[in-house]
Design a protein around this motif. Structure first.
Motif, PDB file in Angstrom:
ATOM      1  N   GLY A 217       0.798  -1.221   0.000  1.00 20.36           N
ATOM      2  CA  GLY A 217       0.000   0.000   0.000  1.00 20.36           C
ATOM      3  C   GLY A 217       0.827   1.266   0.000  1.00 20.36           C
ATOM      4  O   GLY A 217       1.994   1.271  -0.418  1.00 20.36           O
ATOM      5  N   ALA A 218       0.233   2.339   0.496  1.00 17.43           N
ATOM      6  CA  ALA A 218       0.886   3.647   0.511  1.00 17.43           C
ATOM      7  C   ALA A 218       0.435   4.416   1.738  1.00 17.43           C
ATOM      8  O   ALA A 218      -0.699   4.270   2.201  1.00 17.43           O
ATOM      9  N   THR A 219       1.338   5.254   2.252  1.00 13.35           N
ATOM     10  CA  THR A 219       1.043   6.091   3.414  1.00 13.35           C
ATOM     11  C   THR A 219       1.352   7.542   3.085  1.00 13.35           C
ATOM     12  O   THR A 219       2.415   7.848   2.542  1.00 13.35           O
ATOM     13  N   ALA A 220       0.422   8.425   3.414  1.00 10.48           N
ATOM     14  CA  ALA A 220       0.642   9.859   3.290  1.00 10.48           C
ATOM     15  C   ALA A 220       0.946  10.431   4.662  1.00 10.48           C
ATOM     16  O   ALA A 220       0.207  10.201   5.621  1.00 10.48           O
ATOM     17  N   VAL A 227      -2.124   8.780   7.009  1.00 12.61           N
ATOM     18  CA  VAL A 227      -3.184   7.890   6.568  1.00 12.61           C
ATOM     19  C   VAL A 227      -2.585   6.857   5.617  1.00 12.61           C
ATOM     20  O   VAL A 227      -1.688   7.177   4.832  1.00 12.61           O
ATOM     21  N   THR A 228      -3.072   5.611   5.713  1.00 12.26           N
ATOM     22  CA  THR A 228      -2.565   4.506   4.900  1.00 12.26           C
ATOM     23  C   THR A 228      -3.708   3.867   4.128  1.00 12.26           C
ATOM     24  O   THR A 228      -4.811   3.701   4.655  1.00 12.26           O
ATOM     25  N   VAL A 229      -3.439   3.491   2.854  1.00 13.47           N
ATOM     26  CA  VAL A 229      -4.410   2.738   2.071  1.00 13.47           C
ATOM     27  C   VAL A 229      -3.724   1.485   1.526  1.00 13.47           C
ATOM     28  O   VAL A 229      -2.498   1.440   1.355  1.00 13.47           O
ATOM     29  N   ALA A 230      -4.529   0.464   1.250  1.00 11.36           N
ATOM     30  CA  ALA A 230      -4.018  -0.787   0.703  1.00 11.36           C
ATOM     31  C   ALA A 230      -3.868  -0.688  -0.810  1.00 11.36           C
ATOM     32  O   ALA A 230      -4.540   0.116  -1.471  1.00 11.36           O
ATOM     33  N   SER A 231      -2.995  -1.527  -1.353  1.00  6.56           N
ATOM     34  CA  SER A 231      -2.898  -1.659  -2.803  1.00  6.56           C
ATOM     35  C   SER A 231      -4.046  -2.516  -3.318  1.00  6.56           C
ATOM     36  O   SER A 231      -4.589  -3.355  -2.601  1.00  6.56           O
ATOM     37  N   GLY A 253      -5.841  14.159  -8.463  1.00 11.43           N
ATOM     38  CA  GLY A 253      -6.668  14.250  -7.272  1.00 11.43           C
ATOM     39  C   GLY A 253      -6.514  15.571  -6.544  1.00 11.43           C
ATOM     40  O   GLY A 253      -7.504  16.144  -6.055  1.00 11.43           O
ATOM     41  N   LEU A 254      -5.300  16.069  -6.471  1.00  7.03           N
ATOM     42  CA  LEU A 254      -5.076  17.376  -5.845  1.00  7.03           C
ATOM     43  C   LEU A 254      -5.790  18.481  -6.622  1.00  7.03           C
ATOM     44  O   LEU A 254      -6.326  19.424  -6.036  1.00  7.03           O
ATOM     45  N   TRP A 255      -5.814  18.363  -7.943  1.00  5.54           N
ATOM     46  CA  TRP A 255      -6.542  19.326  -8.772  1.00  5.54           C
ATOM     47  C   TRP A 255      -8.037  19.242  -8.463  1.00  5.54           C
ATOM     48  O   TRP A 255      -8.700  20.275  -8.260  1.00  5.54           O
ATOM     49  N   SER A 256      -8.584  18.018  -8.406  1.00  4.06           N
ATOM     50  CA  SER A 256     -10.011  17.858  -8.103  1.00  4.06           C
ATOM     51  C   SER A 256     -10.366  18.436  -6.735  1.00  4.06           C
ATOM     52  O   SER A 256     -11.471  18.960  -6.539  1.00  4.06           O
ATOM     53  N   LEU A 276      -6.946  13.096   1.914  1.00  5.35           N
ATOM     54  CA  LEU A 276      -5.760  12.337   1.505  1.00  5.35           C
ATOM     55  C   LEU A 276      -6.082  10.862   1.286  1.00  5.35           C
ATOM     56  O   LEU A 276      -5.588  10.236   0.338  1.00  5.35           O
ATOM     57  N   GLU A 277      -6.907  10.295   2.133  1.00  6.71           N
ATOM     58  CA  GLU A 277      -7.274   8.892   1.972  1.00  6.71           C
ATOM     59  C   GLU A 277      -7.990   8.671   0.643  1.00  6.71           C
ATOM     60  O   GLU A 277      -7.704   7.707  -0.080  1.00  6.71           O
ATOM     61  N   HIS A 278      -8.909   9.559   0.321  1.00  2.00           N
ATOM     62  CA  HIS A 278      -9.621   9.457  -0.955  1.00  2.00           C
ATOM     63  C   HIS A 278      -8.642   9.564  -2.127  1.00  2.00           C
ATOM     64  O   HIS A 278      -8.728   8.796  -3.104  1.00  2.00           O
ATOM     65  N   LEU A 279      -7.694  10.495  -2.041  1.00  2.00           N
ATOM     66  CA  LEU A 279      -6.716  10.662  -3.117  1.00  2.00           C
ATOM     67  C   LEU A 279      -5.869   9.409  -3.291  1.00  2.00           C
ATOM     68  O   LEU A 279      -5.621   8.964  -4.413  1.00  2.00           O
ATOM     69  N   LEU A 280      -5.413   8.821  -2.191  1.00  2.00           N
ATOM     70  CA  LEU A 280      -4.561   7.638  -2.284  1.00  2.00           C
ATOM     71  C   LEU A 280      -5.316   6.442  -2.846  1.00  2.00           C
ATOM     72  O   LEU A 280      -4.742   5.619  -3.585  1.00  2.00           O
ATOM     73  N   GLU A 281      -6.586   6.302  -2.503  1.00  2.00           N
ATOM     74  CA  GLU A 281      -7.369   5.202  -3.058  1.00  2.00           C
ATOM     75  C   GLU A 281      -7.483   5.328  -4.576  1.00  2.00           C
ATOM     76  O   GLU A 281      -7.396   4.337  -5.302  1.00  2.00           O
ATOM     77  N   ARG A 282      -7.672   6.544  -5.053  1.00  2.00           N
ATOM     78  CA  ARG A 282      -7.727   6.781  -6.500  1.00  2.00           C
ATOM     79  C   ARG A 282      -6.367   6.464  -7.136  1.00  2.00           C
ATOM     80  O   ARG A 282      -6.290   5.841  -8.190  1.00  2.00           O
ATOM     81  N   CYS A 283      -5.289   6.871  -6.491  1.00  2.00           N
ATOM     82  CA  CYS A 283      -3.942   6.576  -7.000  1.00  2.00           C
ATOM     83  C   CYS A 283      -3.713   5.074  -7.087  1.00  2.00           C
ATOM     84  O   CYS A 283      -3.135   4.574  -8.066  1.00  2.00           O
TER      85      CYS A 283
END
Length: 327
Positions: A217-220, A227-231, A253-256, A276-283
């Motif tokens: 996953g990824a952590t911001a 915040v962390t999201v899974a791959s 996502g930052l633009w949106s 940030l969590e929403h952005l990472l899920e989209r990424c």
């Protein structure tokens, strides 16, 4: 050009060598891949790069144009187009060798309509272009958000103790940094990746640092917390361009979220963790599509429309057992 993102850095041809001995050529380059992702997601994007007048340069130009990427003036000034040799192992992970030159074209400057300037990887480290990149980024902060991905290439960047001060200088100029755990393991082997990210936020001044951990996953890391999201789980074809597509999706996502532009810097510093969590899920969704097919081939926006959080983006199918590798 209307409001847009300016990506500054290498566009080249990846010559991919697979474990079975087969070879193929794909247009690529870290900054070109980020620009391509933005274009496919429907964002106006300009790429300042360094291409030659040869057949490979023509292939790269056509590939970018098909996804809506506009080249900055002077981007065709090289004598020949650069090449990266990518050798894949059995898991699909790539190691690289390079034959390239780099400098910033004359038409690369950011303007009032440049919402963000993104750079990193080879372009931020290989002279003579690297010094030009640092000056451009310093000037761009007056009007634009600055984003940076070190995307380390040790074969070109020398010893980590030599590269780290130059990388951290750019971190100090950036608002948002995306970096892989592998990059941080090379750069700071005795420090946990998230501890490096925290130092980059709290000591060097970045607003957000995103650390990608491949299949984990990824952590911001932000001033407001972490915040962390899974791959996503997908069948991996190869990992070429996966981290770049993640970066492109992060800019999208930052633009949106209306967080791009120098006038949005304070809002970015205070970004809510939910955002940030929403952005990472989209990424993660964008990167999952990229690793599920050969080469740097990120999704178009309409491929992401009908996906659920538990299904690989762009397919609607159930997840498999092989996790993506986003670096």
């Amino acid at each position: 050009m209307a409001e847009h993102v300016l990506a500054v850095g290498e566009a080249l041809v990846d010559v991919v060598r697979r474990p079975d001995g087969s070879t193929s050529e794909h247009p690529g380059g870290s900054l070109a891949n980020v620009a391509l992702t933005l274009g496919r997601l429907g964002r106006p994007v300009r790429l300042a790069t360094w291409l030659g007048p040869d057949a490979r340069g023509g292939t790269v130009r056509s590939w970018l144009a098909e996804s809506g990427v506009v080249l900055a003036d002077g981007s065709d000034g090289a004598e020949r187009t650069s090449v990266a040799q990518a050798t894949l192992d059995a898991s699909g992970s790539a190691t690289y060798e390079f034959d390239l030159t780099w400098q910033v074209p004359d038409g690369a400057a950011a303007g009032a309509e440049t919402l963000a300037v993104h750079t990193g990887s080879i372009a931020a480290m290989l002279e003579p272009g690297a010094a030009q990149v640092r000056r451009l980024v310093q000037d761009a902060r007056a009007t634009s958000t600055v984003t940076y991905d070190p995307n380390a290439r040790p074969v070109l960047m020398g010893a980590p103790e030599e590269a780290r001060p130059r990388i951290e200088e750019l971190v100090g100029l950036a608002d948002v940094v995306k970096v892989s755990d592998e990059d941080l393991a090379w750069l700071a082997p005795e420090t946990a990746p998230l501890d490096v990210a925290r130092a980059w936020v709290h000591d060097l001044g970045a607003s957000v640092v995103v650390v990608t951990f491949g299949g984990a996953g990824a952590t911001a890391v932000a001033r407001s917390g972490e915040v962390t999201v899974a791959s996503r789980k997908v069948d991996v074809v190869d990992t070429v361009g996966a981290g770049d597509s993640f970066m492109g999706a992060l800019l999208d996502g930052l633009w949106s979220a209306d967080l791009l532009g120098a006038d949005r810097r304070e809002s970015l510093r205070a970004v809510p963790l939910e955002t940030l969590e929403h952005l990472l899920e989209r990424c993660a969704a964008v990167a999952a599509v990229t690793v599920s097919r050969a080469g740097a081939n990120p999704p178009w926006a309409d491929e992401l429309t009908h996906t659920s959080p538990d299904a690989p983006a762009g397919t609607g199918a159930a997840p498999t057992q092989d996790t993506e590798e986003v670096r």
